[in-house]
Design a protein around this motif. Structure first.
Motif, mmCIF file in Angstrom:
data_model
loop_
_atom_site.group_PDB
_atom_site.id
_atom_site.type_symbol
_atom_site.label_atom_id
_atom_site.label_comp_id
_atom_site.label_asym_id
_atom_site.label_seq_id
_atom_site.Cartn_x
_atom_site.Cartn_y
_atom_site.Cartn_z
ATOM 1 N N VAL A 235 0.845 -1.203 0.000
ATOM 2 C CA VAL A 235 0.000 0.000 0.000
ATOM 3 C C VAL A 235 0.879 1.251 0.000
ATOM 4 O O VAL A 235 0.657 2.187 -0.771
ATOM 5 N N HIS A 236 1.927 1.263 0.831
ATOM 6 C CA HIS A 236 2.791 2.449 0.908
ATOM 7 C C HIS A 236 3.593 2.648 -0.387
ATOM 8 O O HIS A 236 3.813 3.771 -0.808
ATOM 9 N N LYS B 126 1.564 4.288 -2.919
ATOM 10 C CA LYS B 126 1.417 5.729 -2.653
ATOM 11 C C LYS B 126 2.724 6.480 -2.878
ATOM 12 O O LYS B 126 2.803 7.679 -2.592
ATOM 13 N N GLY B 127 3.778 5.771 -3.285
ATOM 14 C CA GLY B 127 5.025 6.446 -3.657
ATOM 15 C C GLY B 127 6.141 6.410 -2.632
ATOM 16 O O GLY B 127 7.136 7.139 -2.775
ATOM 17 N N ASP C 185 9.288 11.174 2.308
ATOM 18 C CA ASP C 185 9.053 10.150 1.282
ATOM 19 C C ASP C 185 9.156 8.726 1.825
ATOM 20 O O ASP C 185 9.135 7.764 1.060
#
Ligand code: PLV
Length: 304
Positions: free
Chosen positions: A47-48, A51-52, A123
């Motif tokens: 999932v992360h 999201k980049g 990030d």
């Protein structure tokens, strides 16, 4: 595609004889990183990454860290794991084998976790070892797999550390319509934070972790695990370190699989003989664990 694998579900004649009821084993010790953690951690990492996230930061010298290292390598995302000084050389070796950067800091998970938090940049994604809804949703796949075989247990036995496995299994039971299936939640003396929460009527912090089952060594369980204890039938049991260690030895003999004392805690309930005899058929979550060698388990057993 998921990072975890669909693990075998087998009936164990040896554990069934010991427990005086049929015992089915969900063999999550056979996940690529050696424990069930890859289910939730793998899901959270995917999932992360979608999201980049450019890097995964973890604060577990145990099986959660190993799962993050594995997931990062598979997803092509760099991983940094902050581990406490108590982390075994074996665990560090396994983390580095999966390409993770290992930083040793502090005397316990709490201190390693504090440093890890300071490393999380905009990030990066922080992957918690047990307190994250993404983790629970991933762990719940274990029950989906069991349900898809057509087998329904009369009870589920599992170990509790910070309560992520418990929360995931209850989520899985509920999303398969199995609200009526009780969970037997097992800890070792000296790591019994779920038991302490039940006694206190709210999650409370243990003063210290004194059990050899360090993978169960969260001083306080997550709120979700305690909340489920109010809405789902959950029985809390505590076994001794010796019982957990002896269960590891017997399980190695019976099933030829080496697990950590963290997993031995749940197995000990079957080997005790009486605790499960009121059920006809029980699902044992063999959560696994890769950080204790057989030599280590024998050395702990030899301690008075
Ligand atoms: N281990 C966590 C949390 O430790 C970790 O950092 O790896 N069985 C095994 C083999 C485990 O490694 C763990 C958790 C558990 C059971 C308990 O799972 P939990 O924490 O979700 O209840 C403190």
């Amino acid at each position: 595609m998921t990072l975890h694998i669909n693990t075998p579900l087998i009936e164990s004649p040896a554990l069934s004889a010991a427990a005086h009821c049929t015992v089915h084993l969900k063999l999550d010790a056979l996940q690529p990183c050696g424990s069930f953690k890859l289910r939730g951690v793998g899901h959270a990492c995917e999932v992360h990454r979608a999201k980049g996230a450019q890097r995964f930061v973890s604060s577990s010298g145990g099986n959660a860290g190993l799962a993050v290292a594995y997931a990062g390598r598979k997803l092509g995302v760099p991983v940094v794991v902050v581990v406490p000084q108590t982390t075994t050389a074996r665990a560090k070796e396994l983390l580095e084998m999966d390409g993770a950067q290992v930083i040793v800091h502090g005397g316990s998970w709490q201190e390693a976790n504090e440093l890890a938090q300071t490393l999380v940049g905009p990030d990066d994604a922080f992957i918690h070892p047990f307190n994250d809804p993404l983790l629970w949703t991933g762990h719940a796949t274990m029950i989906d797999e069991v349900a898809s075989t057509g087998y329904k247990p009369d009870a589920v036995v599992l170990s509790v550390g910070g309560g992520g496995l418990l929360s995931g299994v209850v989520e899985g039971l509920q999303r398969n319509g199995w609200q009526d299936v009780p969970v037997i939640a097992v800890e070792t003396q000296g790591a019994a934070s779920f038991h302490a929460a039940i006694v206190a009527g709210k999650p409370v912090a243990l003063e210290a972790i004194t059990s050899v089952a360090t993978s169960l060594g969260a001083k306080q369980v997550c709120d979700q695990a305690f909340a489920y204890a109010q809405t789902h039938p959950i029985e809390s049991l505590v076994v001794s370190d010796q019982q957990a260690l002896q269960a590891c030895e017997r399980f190695l003999h019976d099933q030829r699989i080496l697990v950590e004392p963290a997993c031995g805690a749940a197995l000990a309930v079957a080997y005790q003989g009486e605790a499960l005899s009121r059920y006809k058929d029980v699902l044992m979550v063999v959560c696994g664990g890769a950080t204790a060698s057989h030599e280590q388990i024998k050395a702990w057993l030899a301690q008075p």
